[in-house]
Design a protein around this motif. Structure first.
Motif, short mmCIF file in Angstrom:
data_model
loop_
_atom_site.label_atom_id
_atom_site.label_comp_id
_atom_site.label_asym_id
_atom_site.label_seq_id
_atom_site.Cartn_x
_atom_site.Cartn_y
_atom_site.Cartn_z
N ALA A 1 9.79 -5.92 -7.67
CA ALA A 1 8.57 -5.88 -8.49
C ALA A 1 7.61 -4.81 -7.97
CB ALA A 1 7.89 -7.25 -8.47
N ALA A 2 7.50 -4.69 -6.65
CA ALA A 2 6.64 -3.67 -6.07
C ALA A 2 7.15 -2.27 -6.40
CB ALA A 2 6.54 -3.85 -4.56
N VAL A 3 8.48 -2.11 -6.42
CA VAL A 3 9.06 -0.81 -6.78
C VAL A 3 8.73 -0.46 -8.23
CG1 VAL A 3 11.24 0.41 -7.14
CG2 VAL A 3 10.91 -0.95 -5.07
N PHE A 4 8.87 -1.43 -9.13
CA PHE A 4 8.51 -1.19 -10.54
C PHE A 4 7.02 -0.83 -10.66
CE2 PHE A 4 12.38 -3.62 -11.71
CZ PHE A 4 12.87 -2.78 -12.71
N SER A 5 6.19 -1.54 -9.93
CA SER A 5 4.75 -1.36 -10.06
C SER A 5 4.27 -0.03 -9.49
CB SER A 5 4.01 -2.51 -9.36
OG SER A 5 2.62 -2.35 -9.47
N SER A 6 4.86 0.40 -8.38
CA SER A 6 4.36 1.59 -7.70
C SER A 6 5.32 2.78 -7.78
CB SER A 6 4.08 1.26 -6.22
OG SER A 6 3.68 2.40 -5.51
N LEU B 1 0.85 -1.18 0.00
CA LEU B 1 0.00 0.00 0.00
C LEU B 1 0.89 1.23 0.00
CD1 LEU B 1 -2.97 1.09 0.33
CD2 LEU B 1 -2.53 1.11 2.79
N ASN B 2 0.44 2.27 -0.67
CA ASN B 2 1.15 3.54 -0.67
C ASN B 2 0.76 4.30 0.59
OD1 ASN B 2 2.06 6.18 -1.06
ND2 ASN B 2 1.83 6.07 -3.28
N PHE B 3 1.62 4.25 1.61
CA PHE B 3 1.32 4.88 2.90
C PHE B 3 1.69 6.36 2.85
CE2 PHE B 3 1.66 0.42 3.99
CZ PHE B 3 0.66 0.24 4.92
N ALA B 4 0.84 7.15 2.20
CA ALA B 4 1.12 8.59 2.09
C ALA B 4 0.99 9.27 3.45
CB ALA B 4 0.18 9.23 1.09
N ALA B 5 0.07 8.78 4.27
CA ALA B 5 -0.16 9.34 5.61
C ALA B 5 -0.93 8.30 6.40
CB ALA B 5 -0.93 10.65 5.53
N PRO B 6 -0.81 8.30 7.74
CA PRO B 6 -1.58 7.32 8.53
C PRO B 6 -3.08 7.42 8.30
CG PRO B 6 0.10 8.37 9.88
CD PRO B 6 0.08 9.11 8.58
N GLU B 7 -3.57 8.65 8.14
CA GLU B 7 -5.02 8.82 7.96
C GLU B 7 -5.50 8.12 6.68
OE1 GLU B 7 -3.38 12.25 10.31
OE2 GLU B 7 -2.83 11.21 8.45
N THR B 8 -4.75 8.28 5.58
CA THR B 8 -5.15 7.63 4.34
C THR B 8 -4.89 6.12 4.41
OG1 THR B 8 -2.99 8.10 3.34
CG2 THR B 8 -4.76 9.69 2.97
N GLY B 9 -3.81 5.73 5.07
CA GLY B 9 -3.50 4.32 5.20
C GLY B 9 -4.61 3.57 5.93
N GLY C 1 -4.39 -6.67 -19.18
CA GLY C 1 -3.05 -7.14 -18.89
C GLY C 1 -2.02 -6.31 -19.63
N PRO C 2 -0.75 -6.32 -19.18
CA PRO C 2 0.28 -5.45 -19.76
C PRO C 2 0.49 -5.60 -21.26
CG PRO C 2 1.03 -6.40 -17.69
CD PRO C 2 -0.25 -7.09 -18.04
#
Length: 279
Positions: free
Chosen positions: A176-181, A122-130, A224-225
């Protein structure tokens, strides 16, 4: 309920601690951060937990979360292990690195503790959004069986979709997660910079970015890609690819390297359905 101690009160740590406490999976006990003020702010946000100035002052707990930067995990685990009295009960300890395996907690494992890692995708931009976005989040688990089983039960209770990852392949999994996000964000940054350099107005840059990113994401998820891929490289238009790469080279040599490499991978993906070379 078991007691949770948290070392590292950043966005990931606060999100997971909040959900575990809110869903009555654990009670929050001691919170420690390198800056005591951060632990105090976390306690205020969480509505529970006792800010502590250092690791030795933290009390015994059944579960410990080390939500600190990757480079600090083993050092913090060693520091914690050094504070344990001989009669300290065994506990569960886990970290949240996507790159490192549970082996990073070896000092605690040597003390007989059950150790594991959990990587919430998950993209944890902030605790509130997380907190709002966590339900349905895939959570990669690996480590000792008891710790992994405990995490699977309690993370599932707060909305996590838990799956096992091979400890030996953890680094590739995280790449893989780095490439994806992460790299998606980098590519959007390059695109916006190029549009601005081409004289597109700031307002239209945002419109272009939103339109392309939305349609591309929808097509990727639906097709798909390989089938969603478009553009000169996918069409096999080598002349355009080479000419465009030369233009990008004049604008940004580093971006041109990425353009050429990604174009080569795009050709392979369109032709074979994979970016990997033939076996």
């Amino acid at each position: 309920m078991k007691r949770l101690n948290v070392i590292g009160c950043g966005r990931v740590g606060q999100t997971i601690a909040h959900l575990l406490f809110e869903k009555k999976q654990l009670t929050l006990q001691d919170l420690h951060s390198r800056n005591l003020t951060n632990a105090e702010k976390a306690a205020s946000f969480l509505g529970a937990g006792n800010p502590t100035p250092n690791v030795p002052s933290m009390r015994t707990a059944e579960v410990w979360m080390l939500s600190v930067p990757d480079s600090q995990i083993t050092n913090v685990a060693q520091q914690l292990a050094d504070t344990l009295a001989p009669d300290t009960p065994q506990a569960i300890a886990f970290h949240c690195s996507g790159f490192l395996s549970a082996q990073a907690l070896a000092p605690l494992h040597a003390k007989g503790w059950h150790v594991a890692s959990v990587h919430p995708v998950l993209n944890f931009a902030a605790p509130e959004t997380g907190i709002r976005q966590f339900a349905g989040t895939p959570c990669a688990l690996e480590g000792s069986a008891l710790a992994v089983d405990w995490l699977r039960t309690h993370l599932s209770a707060i909305g996590g979709l838990c799956f096992d990852i091979n400890s030996d392949h953890k680094a590739l999994y995280h790449a893989a997660a780095v490439f994806s996000s992460n790299f998606t964000g980098v590519l959007q940054g390059i695109a916006q910079d190029a549009w601005r350099s081409a004289g597109v107005s700031p307002e239209m840059v945002q419109t272009l970015n939103r339109a392309l990113l939305t349609s591309t994401t929808d097509n990727l998820l639906a097709l798909g890609p390989a089938h969603a891929l478009t553009g000169p490289a996918a069409r096999g238009d080598t002349d355009v690819v080479n000419a465009q790469a030369a233009v990008v080279e004049q604008w940004s040599p580093v971006a041109a390297q990425a353009y050429r490499a990604l174009s080569e991978l795009a050709v392979a993906l369109k032709q074979t359905g994979t970016t990997l070379p033939p076996p």
